[in-house]
Enzyme design. Structure first.
Site, PDB file in Angstrom:
ATOM      1  N   GLU A 582       0.855  -1.059   0.005  1.00  0.00           N
ATOM      2  CA  GLU A 582      -0.153  -0.137  -0.134  1.00  0.00           C
ATOM      3  C   GLU A 582       0.807   1.208   0.157  1.00  0.00           C
ATOM      4  OE1 GLU A 582      -3.119  -0.287   2.818  1.00  0.00           O
ATOM      5  OE2 GLU A 582      -3.083  -2.345   2.820  1.00  0.00           O
ATOM      6  N   TYR A 583       1.265   1.908  -1.230  1.00  0.00           N
ATOM      7  CA  TYR A 583       0.875   1.601  -2.407  1.00  0.00           C
ATOM      8  C   TYR A 583       1.860   1.879  -3.498  1.00  0.00           C
ATOM      9  CZ  TYR A 583      -3.760   2.128  -0.132  1.00  0.00           C
ATOM     10  OH  TYR A 583      -4.809   1.816   0.689  1.00  0.00           O
ATOM     11  N   TRP A 808     -12.851  -7.951   6.441  1.00  0.00           N
ATOM     12  CA  TRP A 808     -11.829  -7.539   7.601  1.00  0.00           C
ATOM     13  C   TRP A 808     -12.566  -7.142   9.246  1.00  0.00           C
ATOM     14  CZ3 TRP A 808      -6.690  -7.216   6.829  1.00  0.00           C
ATOM     15  CH2 TRP A 808      -5.851  -6.901   7.819  1.00  0.00           C
TER      16      TRP A 808
END
Length: 1444
Positions: A582-583, A808
């Site tokens: 990320e990222y 999540w």
């Protein structure tokens, strides 16, 4: 280029513009062509001078003459005073002109804005730009002040004499209402040689520098009728109105010519030709000498012959002859200049890019002046797509130029050359010619549409559950892998694996936090696909690890990284791997440098290698649902390599949006209460990724088992247009009791709140966002997904042929009881950390009670590694059993007290009852290690075993270890203050205030808050590096090399986090440290007392470490597990409570850096010095670029280079006008200077704090807070803060918090004391304040569908906020004193007669309109009225106000 001013609304710097006179740029509901650039103040002055322009204007120029300038103003104009902002802008305009940057072959035209002041400048090309800058603008501000116009909201200055053409006109106008309509009108008049008429005017005489002589109109006064008007505009009676006088149809003798300009009459044209008027009229066959028929741009003969044909012919390649539009152009003047008709001009441009006809023409557009193929349009510096991207080559004939430079991800390209994925970018609203759009829309030129591209259904609809392997680190809300409902998932992802600097796969914080245990259990899952996820946000963005992915994918390292990952997956028999970077290519992640644009292609190459190494395993990647970040992924090509994509369609909004005007549609502040899982935005993200080329059946869509929370700005206002509190780095939401992160709260915690109805204000499903909304405790707002919402989303995604869903995370869904074999989660986590199987039942586990002192692990201690001794003597089971006795038998009887816990443990091990390991050594009889025989001698059968020796001796190390710090940070401060603090800190405290605050600050309640902040932060900064050094030197860990260093760091973090919590907690009266934070008589004494706080906190930490609580047992387990604190083949821990000189020196440095790094900038702030950091806007190679604000010597002594940006640490010294308090007759200009004491910083004083550290720390705080001041004090419990302070890095965000801004922003605040509160937070970087003249506002709703739009009222507020606007009104009726678009604010006196006036301030209007919107907004409209008391010439008066 920008299409409206809303796009520039958040910019606080000077803005310079170019746009057409005829483009109504104030209309926010239509599109415009606005070219803009920002200036940090000195930018024009630091550009290279255009010596060619300067030479051309000065060569053969006539001598300067005296000219009469008019300064006028409009007393009744609405808006705020322009004077302060005009000073800033005229200084910069002078730089622009003096350096030759203006035009020389056409008028110099420039628009600008600073704050709410809008400025327009017009200089005819026959006037010398440099002369105007040096002689006229230099005295403009003083002239305005002397003309009694200093409070006026609209002011102008002009040189404009009858009989002169527009070439000899100068004008500058400034308005204080933030708009440009009157500015455009003024410049348009000057361009036509029409002078402005002022209600109030003063004439002044000054030097007029010329390029060409003034026209002597009196010479021709007897020849030309004096009342005949000169040409001031192009006349037109039809669409083909422009006359083409004498266009040559065949070759013949042609005449020399002159062109008509605004203000010309035949006499001035003859003068230009150098002939008599009679000859001029003869050559041109003029019989009617009425000048009003002249057309600007029209050609006339200056000699005998035929007028030439000026109409252009196509270029040799077939392209038309082109012309670039200027600000004062219109079709009539262009046509006249090139012997064309307006109809011809229109016909030539039917296919010209962005041609929308003659009304208006847009500045810098390239148009055709002849037949031929349409030209390429002008490039735009900020164009991302389409034919206007800089450097775009002309394609082959027949190419659709709309398709050039398509957007990444096949995103839509609008007519402005901007890429996007929403309907604003994706709907083609063209009006004819290419590159056009319907008014009020952005249009679309390529890859238009927002439909989701559906592929075939997936063979298997994936159901992915992420498991946070680190969840045992939390204080509660635990889940063991065995508790995952595997029937609900096809895949379980373990989060997270990490990589070392050598690209070895690691399970981070493994043993110390139980993550390794859970990973081992995860590997045993059967029937569900097991994937290890490597990376995550923290790993990808932490300053210590962000480079691992970036470097790992490069050609030099990708094979090594891929091979190590593949080997790990195969060695652990997992089913696949997920890479969560990320990222790649990200340029704006706070705290780390911008990434390389090559990241994406390197990442793709790495995935290809990884896939080849794991051909039979699942390879997946995580991808963001944000265009800004996803565009760094070559996602279509990646999809061909990976099995599917974990698509993170959550965290679409959060606290980080604050102050970001681009983050939320319809919310300029970015601080609106928006769902982070909005269904409309999620569907837009699905469109984006499928349009980009990823088959929908490879997209696994995210849902969440947590919510994003905010602290509402106002109780009761919880809709999507309501706002939340806090800046980007300062969430004021209540943290969950287990997740302990403001702005992030688990579903389990949400459900617990819902179970307590007394806390719940609102609980509903928002239909538009398809999100659960919870409002609780009056002002706490959470957007989340219940199981019902998640199930409905899953069905939607399945219907769209998506590849599945991912949740999540499994461990956030509910509170779980400890596994049935454990009596508590404390017992379970302790066993896990000790590597004891928590599922084994029984009173005594293992064989530790049967071992004796003759065991090899006792006899051969110096030849056996510590961990092996610990294991062979079964110490883990011994500790587990002792804890079990405490929690199940002794604690219920003895209670949660320090002596009770130690007594319980010692009794279990038959070690006597006199031990008290929670007391400072040598007290408590827990400071001397004992031999195995000593333990074996207790009891009848020696059942304590040698394991008891290892555990007890570990306790003594802890006791001595803690006391070691006490001797440095407690005993040497507390006992006689004759050690480190006495010589190093205390001796410097006497000079501290004199050095950094010559005028000591007045005592304030704020001191106590500052002291408490430093208590936790400073303890971390002192203790963390100390503990890290001690743990790192333990034989058990030193022998492990890099892995041991990581363990030492993990243990340090655990110990420090525990210590910080103790430092700020309320402790029982029996605790040894009885220090209380209290303000002293001086600031230095108050801050100095924190040293006692640190030492007492250390003593209290030891006391509570042995009190038997869940958190203390967890930390004790972490400290002693795996034999960290025992002797072994590497030697014995060399810890005692006597202090070495080297340790004293180390702690001296720790204390000095921690104390002064925090105290120096804080003292500057509270003493009123107002030190701040200037962001120069220049790279480090610039040499003293801020001479307008600082002397060269100040710049050279106050600068630091950080991330190749040049910064300065200065303060505003003295009064803003450069005079002393006595105000001498002659004042010297004041500059920013170095704050008091800065010159005393050195390696041997004040903790060795450096100028660079003070600047870098402040900038880091500013950046972390979303490029805004006012960020929170660093949280010592934050993982990144803890890591930074452990490395003595006091530049961690929130430790040093001086404000940051540009020089011109600070200068405006300093030089406008009436609008700037020098005691306000952030001064002088705070925005200018408005004027308040009224109080006691009342409100009454008047909102209807005909009421003004909320957006217009917000713009009205923006235009006057922070200004010195003040309106004086008589009693003769209602008066609209501020307006924008549909929104007006008016006032009217109530019940007072006579010659009376009253005043209303800009801040009054802002306050009232803000409250009215919050109370009465309805369907985008608001209307209200009320009363207030306002000051006036007859005292306080009742006034009625209205918003209409």
């Amino acid at each position: 280029m920008y299409h409206n001013f809303d796009q520039l609304a958040s910019c606080q710097e000077s803005l310079f513009y170019s746009f057409s006179f005829l483009d109504p740029v104030d209309d926010a509901h239509t599109g415009h062509h606005i070219y803009a650039c920002t200036s940090f103040g000195p930018d024009w002055g630091n550009l290279p001078a255009n010596t060619t322009n300067l030479l051309l204007q000065s060569s053969d120029a006539p001598e300067p003459v005296n000219g009469t300038y008019q300064i006028g103003y409009w007393p009744a104009a609405t808006g705020s005073s322009v004077l302060s902002s005009l000073v800033t802008l005229t200084n910069q305009l002078r730089q622009y002109l003096v350096r030759g940057l203006g035009s020389i072959d056409r008028p110099t035209i420039l628009f600008a804005r600073y704050g709410s002041t809008s400025v327009g400048l017009y200089i005819g090309q026959a006037l010398d730009n440099r002369g105007i800058g040096e002689n006229v603008l230099s005295s403009l501000s003083d002239s305005i002040a002397s003309a009694n116009a200093s409070l006026a909201a609209s002011v102008a200055m002009q040189f404009c004499e009858p009989g002169q053409t527009s070439h000899h006109v100068f004008g500058l106008i400034a308005t204080g209402n933030g708009t440009f309509d009157s500015v455009q009108a003024a410049l348009s008049s000057w361009s036509k040689a029409k002078c402005l008429t002022f209600p109030v005017v003063q004439n002044i005489t000054g030097t007029l520098s010329l390029v060409k002589p003034l026209f002597n109109a009196s010479y021709y006064a007897t020849t030309v009728h004096p009342t005949r008007p000169p040409v001031s505009h192009a006349t037109s009676t039809s669409s083909n109105a422009t006359s083409v006088r004498g266009r040559a149809l065949a070759p013949r003798t042609t005449c020399s010519t002159v062109q008509v300009v605004s203000g010309n009459c035949y006499d001035s044209l003859a003068s230009e030709c150098g002939i008599t008027l009679a000859k001029f009229l003869q050559y041109n066959k003029v019989t009617d000498d009425d000048c009003s028929t002249l057309v600007i741009g029209e050609h006339f003969c200056c000699s005998a012959g035929q007028l030439p044909d000026f109409s252009p012919k196509p270029q040799s390649d077939g392209t038309c002859t082109t012309y670039t539009i200027k600000a004062n152009d219109n079709c009539e003047t262009i046509a006249a200049s090139y012997s064309l008709t307006v109809d011809e001009l229109e016909n030539y441009n039917n296919d010209t890019w962005a041609w929308e006809g003659c009304n208006p023409l847009y500045v810098n557009n390239i148009i055709c002046l002849s037949e031929g193929n349409a030209p390429m349009p002008a490039s735009l510096a900020n164009a991302e797509c389409g034919p206007q991207v800089p450097g775009t080559l002309t394609p082959a004939r027949g190419t659709n130029i709309s398709t050039l430079n398509e957007c990444p991800l096949n995103a839509c390209c609008d007519v402005w050359g901007q890429c996007g994925t929403t309907s604003d970018f994706c709907i083609n609203t063209g009006t004819g010619a290419p590159g056009t759009a319907k008014n009020g829309t952005n249009g679309c030129i390529s890859n238009c549409g927002t439909a989701i591209v559906q592929s075939d259904k997936p063979a298997t609809y994936r159901k992915v559950g992420f498991y946070e392997g680190f969840n045992l680190q939390r204080p509660c809300l635990y889940q063991d892998v065995s508790q995952i409902d595997l029937s609900a998932y096809t895949h379980i992802y373990f989060a997270f694996g990490a990589l070392s600097s050598s690209y070895e796969v690691q399970i981070p914080n493994g043993t110390a936090t139980g993550t390794t245990y859970e990973f081992d259990l995860f590997k045993q899952i059967v029937g569900t696909t097991r994937i290890l996820s490597i990376g995550g946000w923290a790993f990808s963005t932490d300053p210590s690890t962000y480079m691992i992915f970036r470097d790992g994918v490069t050609s030099a390292n990708r094979l090594t990284m891929a091979t190590n990952i593949a080997d790990f997956i195969k060695d652990h028999d997992l089913d696949g791997v997920n890479i969560d970077w990320e990222y790649p290519g990200a340029s704006d992640i706070p705290g780390i440098p911008a990434a390389s644009t090559d990241d994406g292609t390197n990442y793709l190459a790495f995935l290809a290698v990884l896939k080849n190494l794991l051909p039979d395993k699942e390879i997946t990647i995580a991808a963001p649902a944000s265009y800004w970040y996803l565009k760094g992924f070559p996602i279509k090509d990646m999809a061909e390599l990976v099995d599917y994509v974990i698509y993170m369609t959550y965290d679409l909004h959060g606290q980080w949006d604050s102050h970001n005007q681009w983050s939320q549609e319809g919310c300029p502040t970015g601080a609106c209460l928006r769902s982070d899982v909005n269904i409309t935005e999620t569907e837009g993200a699905l469109s984006m990724i499928t349009k980009a080329g990823v088959p929908s059946n490879q997209v696994v869509v995210g849902v969440t088992s947590y919510g994003r929370s905010f602290a509402m700005a106002e109780a009761g206002c919880y809709g999507p247009d309501c706002t939340y509190l806090g800046s980007a780095d300062d969430s004021q939401a209540t943290p969950g009791k287990c997740t302990q992160s403001a702005g992030y709260i688990a579903n389990a915690e949400i459900l617990a709140i819902l179970a307590n109805s007394s806390r719940v204000n609102e609980n509903y499903i928002d239909i538009d966002s398809n999100t659960n909304i919870l409002v609780y405790d009056d002002t706490q707002w959470v957007g989340w997904m219940s199981e019902g919402i998640k199930n409905s989303r899953k069905s939607v995604y399945q219907g769209l042929s998506m590849g599945g869903w991912t949740d999540w995370a499994t461990d956030l869904q509910k509170f779980n009881d400890a596994p049935f074999t454990s009596t508590s989660w404390t017992k379970f986590t302790s066993d896990v950390i000790l590597d004891v199987d928590p599922y084994v039942e029984g009173n005594r586990t293992g064989n530790w009670t049967s071992l004796t002192c003759s065991d090899a692990a006792v006899q051969d201690a110096l030849y056996m590694p510590c961990s092996q001794r610990w294991s062979e003597l079964d110490a883990s089971n011994a500790w587990s059993d002792a804890i079990n006795v405490w929690t199940t038998i002794d604690e219920p009887k003895l209670g949660n007290t320090e002596p009770g816990f130690t007594l319980s443990i010692m009794n279990t091990f038959h070690a006597g009852e006199s031990m008290n390991c929670g007391s400072i050594a040598p007290n408590g009889a827990c400071s001397t290690t004992e031999t195995c025989a000593w333990f074996e001698g207790f009891g009848d059968s020696g059942e304590s075993g040698p394991a008891a020796m290892l555990i007890y001796n570990s306790f003594t190390v802890i006791n001595e270890l803690t006391d070691k710090l006490v001797d440095q940070a407690y005993s040497q401060l507390w006992y006689a203050i004759n050690g480190i603090a006495a010589t190093y800190i205390d001796n410097q405290l006497s000079d501290f205030e004199d050095t950094f605050a010559p005028v000591p600050p007045a005592k304030s309640d704020e001191w106590l808050d500052i002291l408490i902040d430093l208590l936790g932060l400073g303890l971390t900064a002192v203790a963390a590096p100390f503990f890290d050094g001690v743990f790192g030197a333990l034989p058990a860990l030193e022998a492990l090399g890099e892995a041991g260093a990581q363990v030492a760091q993990d243990v340090t973090y655990s110990a420090i986090a525990y210590g910080v919590s103790i430092a700020t907690s309320t402790l029982p009266s029996a605790a040894p440290g009885d220090w209380t934070a209290e303000s002293q008589d001086s600031f230095s004494a108050t801050m100095g007392s924190v040293l006692y706080g640190w030492s007492n906190a250390t003593a209290n930490q030891l006391y509570t470490l042995f009190n038997g609580s869940e958190t203390s047992i967890t930390l004790l387990t972490t400290l002693i597990s795996d034999g960290k604190l025992i002797e072994g083949s590497g030697g014995a821990p060399s810890v005692g409570y006597q202090v070495s000189d080297s340790t004293s020196s180390d702690v001296e440095a720790f204390i000095g850096k921690a104390f002064f790094g925090y105290s120096i900038p804080t003292l500057w702030t509270i003493s009123g010095s107002a030190a701040f950091v200037i962001d120069s806007g220049y790279p480090c190679s610039a040499q003293n670029p801020l001479t307008d604000y600082m002397t060269a010597s100040t710049q050279e002594s106050t600068y630091a280079c950080y991330n190749d940006n040049l910064y300065y640490l200065v303060y505003p010294d003295g009064t803003e006008d450069g005079c002393s308090d006595q105000h001498e007759e002659k004042c010297v200009k004041k500059y920013f200077t170095a704050p008091p004491g800065l010159d005393t910083l050195s390696s041997t004083t004040w903790g060795g704090i450096t100028l660079s550290e003070l600047i870098e720390g402040s900038v880091n705080t500013y950046i972390a807070n979303g490029n805004a001041n006012g960020g929170p004090v660093a949280d010592p419990m934050d993982a990144l803060t803890l890591k930074d302070l452990s490395n003595q890095n006091i530049t961690t965000p929130g430790y040093i918090r001086l404000p940051v801004c540009t020089a011109q922003v600070a200068w405006a605040s300093w030089t406008n004391p009436a609008q700037s509160n020098s005691s306000a937070s952030g001064y002088p970087c705070n925005p200018l304040q408005g004027v308040t003249k009224c109080s006691g506002y009342t409100y009454e709703d008047e909102t209807t569908s005909a009421s003004p739009s909320v957006s217009d009222c917000k713009t009205l507020m923006k235009n006057i906020a922070g200004t010195s606007g003040e309106w004086t009104t008589g009693i003769d009726g209602q008066r609209a004193i501020a307006k924008y678009g549909t929104c007006k604010f008016g006032v009217q006196n109530v019940g007072v007669t006579g010659d009376v006036t009253y005043n209303t301030g800009s801040q009054d209007i802002v306050n009232i309109v803000t409250e009215a919107i919050s109370k009465y907004e309805w369907e985008g409209h608001v209307g209200a009225k009320g009363y207030m008391k306002c000051s006036g010439d007859a005292g306080s008066q009742k006034v009625e106000w209205g918003l209409y």
